[in-house]
Write an enzyme that holds these catalytic residues in place. Structure first.
Site, short mmCIF file in Angstrom:
data_model
loop_
_atom_site.label_atom_id
_atom_site.label_comp_id
_atom_site.label_asym_id
_atom_site.label_seq_id
_atom_site.Cartn_x
_atom_site.Cartn_y
_atom_site.Cartn_z
N LYS A 1 0.83 -1.21 0.00
CA LYS A 1 0.00 0.00 0.00
C LYS A 1 0.86 1.26 0.00
O LYS A 1 0.70 2.15 -0.84
CB LYS A 1 -0.92 0.01 1.23
N ASN A 2 1.79 1.33 0.97
CA ASN A 2 2.50 2.60 1.13
C ASN A 2 3.52 2.86 0.03
O ASN A 2 3.96 4.00 -0.15
CB ASN A 2 3.12 2.70 2.53
N ARG B 1 -4.02 10.05 3.26
CA ARG B 1 -2.77 10.72 3.64
C ARG B 1 -1.91 11.02 2.40
O ARG B 1 -1.34 12.08 2.26
CB ARG B 1 -1.98 9.77 4.57
N CYS C 1 -5.29 7.97 8.80
CA CYS C 1 -5.64 7.53 10.16
C CYS C 1 -5.30 8.61 11.18
O CYS C 1 -4.28 9.29 11.04
CB CYS C 1 -4.85 6.27 10.53
N ARG D 1 -0.32 15.06 13.07
CA ARG D 1 0.47 14.60 11.92
C ARG D 1 0.96 15.85 11.17
O ARG D 1 0.47 16.17 10.08
CB ARG D 1 -0.34 13.66 11.02
N PRO D 2 1.94 16.57 11.76
CA PRO D 2 2.41 17.81 11.13
C PRO D 2 3.12 17.56 9.80
O PRO D 2 3.55 16.44 9.54
CB PRO D 2 3.37 18.40 12.17
N ILE D 3 3.25 18.62 9.00
CA ILE D 3 3.94 18.48 7.71
C ILE D 3 5.10 19.47 7.60
O ILE D 3 5.53 19.80 6.51
CB ILE D 3 2.97 18.62 6.51
N ASP D 4 5.57 19.94 8.77
CA ASP D 4 6.62 20.95 8.76
C ASP D 4 7.89 20.50 8.03
O ASP D 4 8.57 21.30 7.38
CB ASP D 4 6.96 21.38 10.20
N GLN D 5 8.22 19.20 8.11
CA GLN D 5 9.46 18.73 7.46
C GLN D 5 9.31 18.68 5.94
O GLN D 5 10.28 18.88 5.20
CB GLN D 5 9.86 17.35 7.99
N ASP E 1 3.43 0.36 12.30
CA ASP E 1 2.22 -0.14 11.63
C ASP E 1 1.93 -1.60 11.98
O ASP E 1 0.93 -2.16 11.52
CB ASP E 1 2.33 0.04 10.11
N ARG F 1 -9.17 0.05 3.47
CA ARG F 1 -8.24 1.04 2.90
C ARG F 1 -6.89 0.40 2.58
O ARG F 1 -6.17 0.88 1.71
CB ARG F 1 -8.00 2.18 3.90
N1 EPU Z 1 6.50 14.26 11.64
C1 EPU Z 1 6.66 15.58 11.97
N2 EPU Z 1 6.71 16.48 10.94
C2 EPU Z 1 6.61 16.13 9.63
C3 EPU Z 1 6.43 14.77 9.31
C4 EPU Z 1 6.38 13.85 10.34
O1 EPU Z 1 6.75 15.94 13.15
O2 EPU Z 1 6.67 17.01 8.77
C5 EPU Z 1 6.47 13.26 12.73
C6 EPU Z 1 5.10 12.57 12.85
O3 EPU Z 1 4.22 13.32 13.64
C7 EPU Z 1 5.49 11.23 13.45
C8 EPU Z 1 6.88 10.95 12.84
O4 EPU Z 1 7.36 12.21 12.39
O5 EPU Z 1 5.61 11.36 14.84
C9 EPU Z 1 6.90 9.98 11.68
O6 EPU Z 1 5.94 10.36 10.71
P1 EPU Z 1 6.10 9.98 9.15
O7 EPU Z 1 6.18 11.23 8.37
O8 EPU Z 1 7.20 8.98 9.01
O9 EPU Z 1 4.72 9.25 8.85
P2 EPU Z 1 3.82 9.41 7.54
O10 EPU Z 1 4.66 9.56 6.35
O11 EPU Z 1 2.73 10.38 7.79
C10 EPU Z 1 3.86 6.88 6.92
C11 EPU Z 1 2.84 5.80 6.68
C12 EPU Z 1 2.21 5.42 8.01
C13 EPU Z 1 3.29 4.98 8.97
C14 EPU Z 1 4.39 6.04 9.12
C15 EPU Z 1 5.58 5.59 9.96
C16 EPU Z 1 2.05 6.27 4.45
C17 EPU Z 1 0.96 6.75 3.57
N3 EPU Z 1 1.83 6.30 5.75
O12 EPU Z 1 3.15 7.96 7.49
O13 EPU Z 1 1.38 4.32 7.70
O14 EPU Z 1 2.73 4.76 10.26
O15 EPU Z 1 4.88 6.38 7.80
O16 EPU Z 1 6.15 4.45 9.43
O17 EPU Z 1 3.11 5.85 3.97
C18 EPU Z 1 -0.47 2.90 7.85
O18 EPU Z 1 -0.12 2.39 6.76
O19 EPU Z 1 -1.33 2.39 8.61
C19 EPU Z 1 0.17 4.14 8.29
C20 EPU Z 1 -0.37 4.94 9.20
#
Ligand code: EPU
Length: 431
Positions: free
Chosen positions: A22-23, A93, A117, A122-126, A308, A400
């Protein structure tokens, strides 16, 4: 409304075939938007997140053709619309990967804030930090992410050090950088298998990406990506979920179409719990005949134990001998499912990021809710090992990310079926 009904107690036997990841798929499909020509993508999982991201691409003008059950052709040569529809973007997402893809190709993107989920903030600052390092101006207002290269043209290369390991930020920056003018370096990058898969996809379309799978990724922007064909890797988490199901229910199952190396972090914990796992070339054979032992688990970015898989391993530990400690170190709030487990007789205490699970002899079936995708999968695992009938509602979360879950488990001997519940029987939720 539909529910899953599970009569627990059957051991699992036979073979389960794993679908595409999926991811990886939800990153590769937006990446196809950057390609001039037809991308043939194979091993695409049939799950609702993929249906949604394809729908978004079609809205933008992509020509998407189904070749067979798991293969699609995407042609984004004639994108006519660059505004991503809110109603679709908010449900998933991965819609935010369109920021990286559109900004990289056209120097301009306007994408609604994503869904996915609820796992805490779930910030996007990075992601934004990366786009800004590549010369873009980014503004988040009125529920939209606006990103643009001032003066037009494509982004420049940039140097980005991620403050925390982020899968999404690594992918978004990699997408944008693939067509940028110059070299981008991502430090402290995520190393998940789907990061490597996306880099391999982009490279096979003509990108120049080095180091994916390590914590430093270097992307030399190219002027154009061309069409080609690519097969998505097997889903590490889907495979891990069925491995956990065998551990909880007992029995022996050959789990096929996997990359055993990607499963090492899950295999190691199951072996510590007393489960036999044999690695074959593209399969794992999982057998559980004796009691389960307690273990401690801490979630970490890859190659650590995946967050996950945290709810699914908790489902197994509910009936392990002794007290196990689970520590969630990626997400702020990933224990919402614990309340549902308690309905089934589990003994779990949560304090912040730590859950203490005292194993019981047997869970008992109960009506429960899937509060998110992986929590829903964990409810299924708990239902398989429980005594009596478990009915799981809100299964749209599970659908999903899991292709034909009911058929795969029923094929291995589980007593699981989809129940249609007339809408008038559905009680409104209070509170
Ligand atoms: N984070 C920040 N700022 C950012 C981005 C992330 O603070 O700009 C923090 C998040 O709040 C979290 C950590 O960094 O505490 C890791 O977040 P990450 O960005 O790695 O997660 P994501 O990309 O939003 C993906 C998967 C998730 C999985 C995570 C961690 C997808 C679509 N989603 O999420 O998958 O839990 O990586 O491995 O790839 C799932 O499939 O059920 C799922 C939730």
């Amino acid at each position: 409304m539909t529910k899953y009904q599970i009569r627990g107690g059957n051991q699992l036997h036979g073979t389960i075939e794993i679908s595409g990841a999926k991811n990886a798929a939800v990153a590769i499909i937006p990446a196809a938007l950057m390609v001039d020509g037809v991308c043939r993508i194979e091993n695409v999982p049939q799950i609702s997140d993929v249906t949604l991201i394809l729908k978004i691409l079609r809205e933008l003008g992509a020509n998407v053709q189904t070749v067979n059950r798991t293969t699609i052709d995407i042609d984004c040569s004639h994108i006519r619309n660059r505004q991503v529809p809110y109603e679709l973007a908010r449900k998933i997402r991965a819609s935010y990967y369109l920021v990286g893809a559109l900004l990289g190709r056209f120097g301009w993107a306007e994408v609604p804030l994503p869904g996915g989920c609820y796992l805490g903030g779930r910030p996007i600052d990075q992601h934004i930090k990366g786009f800004v390092a590549m010369g873009a101006e980014v503004d988040v207002r009125n529920g939209l992410i606006y990103a643009q290269v001032p003066g037009g043209g494509r982004p420049a290369g940039g140097q980005v050090y991620l403050d925390m390991v982020s899968v999404g930020a690594t992918i978004n920056i990699m997408l944008c950088a693939a067509l940028a003018n110059g070299m981008t370096v991502i430090e402290n990058a995520a190393k998940e298998p789907h990061i490597v898969d996306l880099a391999n996809f982009l490279n096979s379309m003509g990108a120049d990406i080095m180091g994916a799978g390590t914590d430093v990724i270097k992307i030399r922007g190219v002027s154009r990506l061309r069409g080609g064909s690519y097969s998505v890797i097997p889903d590490q988490i889907e495979a891990g979920t069925y491995m956990a199901a065998v551990a909880a229910a007992g029995g022996e199952v050959l789990i096929k179409n996997v990359i055993p190396k990607h499963l090492d972090c899950i295999t190691a914990k199951l072996v510590e719990m007393g489960v036999d796992v044999e690695e074959l070339d593209d399969a794992v054979f999982v057998r559980r005949s004796g009691p389960l032992h307690r273990v401690n688990v801490k979630t970490m970015p890859y190659p650590g134990f995946p967050t996950d898989m945290q709810p699914q391993i908790a489902a197994v530990l509910c009936t392990a001998q002794g007290t196990s400690v689970l520590t969630e170190s990626v997400w702020e709030n990933r224990y919402r499912y614990v309340e549902e487990f308690r309905r089934m007789g589990a003994r779990i205490q949560v304090d912040g990021k730590v859950a203490v699970i005292e194993g019981v002899d047997r869970l008992t079936g109960a009506p429960v809710q899937a509060c998110d995708l992986r929590a829903g999968a964990a409810m299924v695992i708990a239902g398989l090992s429980a005594q009596g009938v478990t009915e799981i509602s809100s299964i749209e979360h599970i659908e999903r990310g899991y292709e034909t879950l009911v058929e795969k488990l029923a094929g291995a001997g589980a007593d699981i079926r989809v129940l249609s519940v007339p809408d008038k029987e559905v009680q409104p939720q209070v509170g």
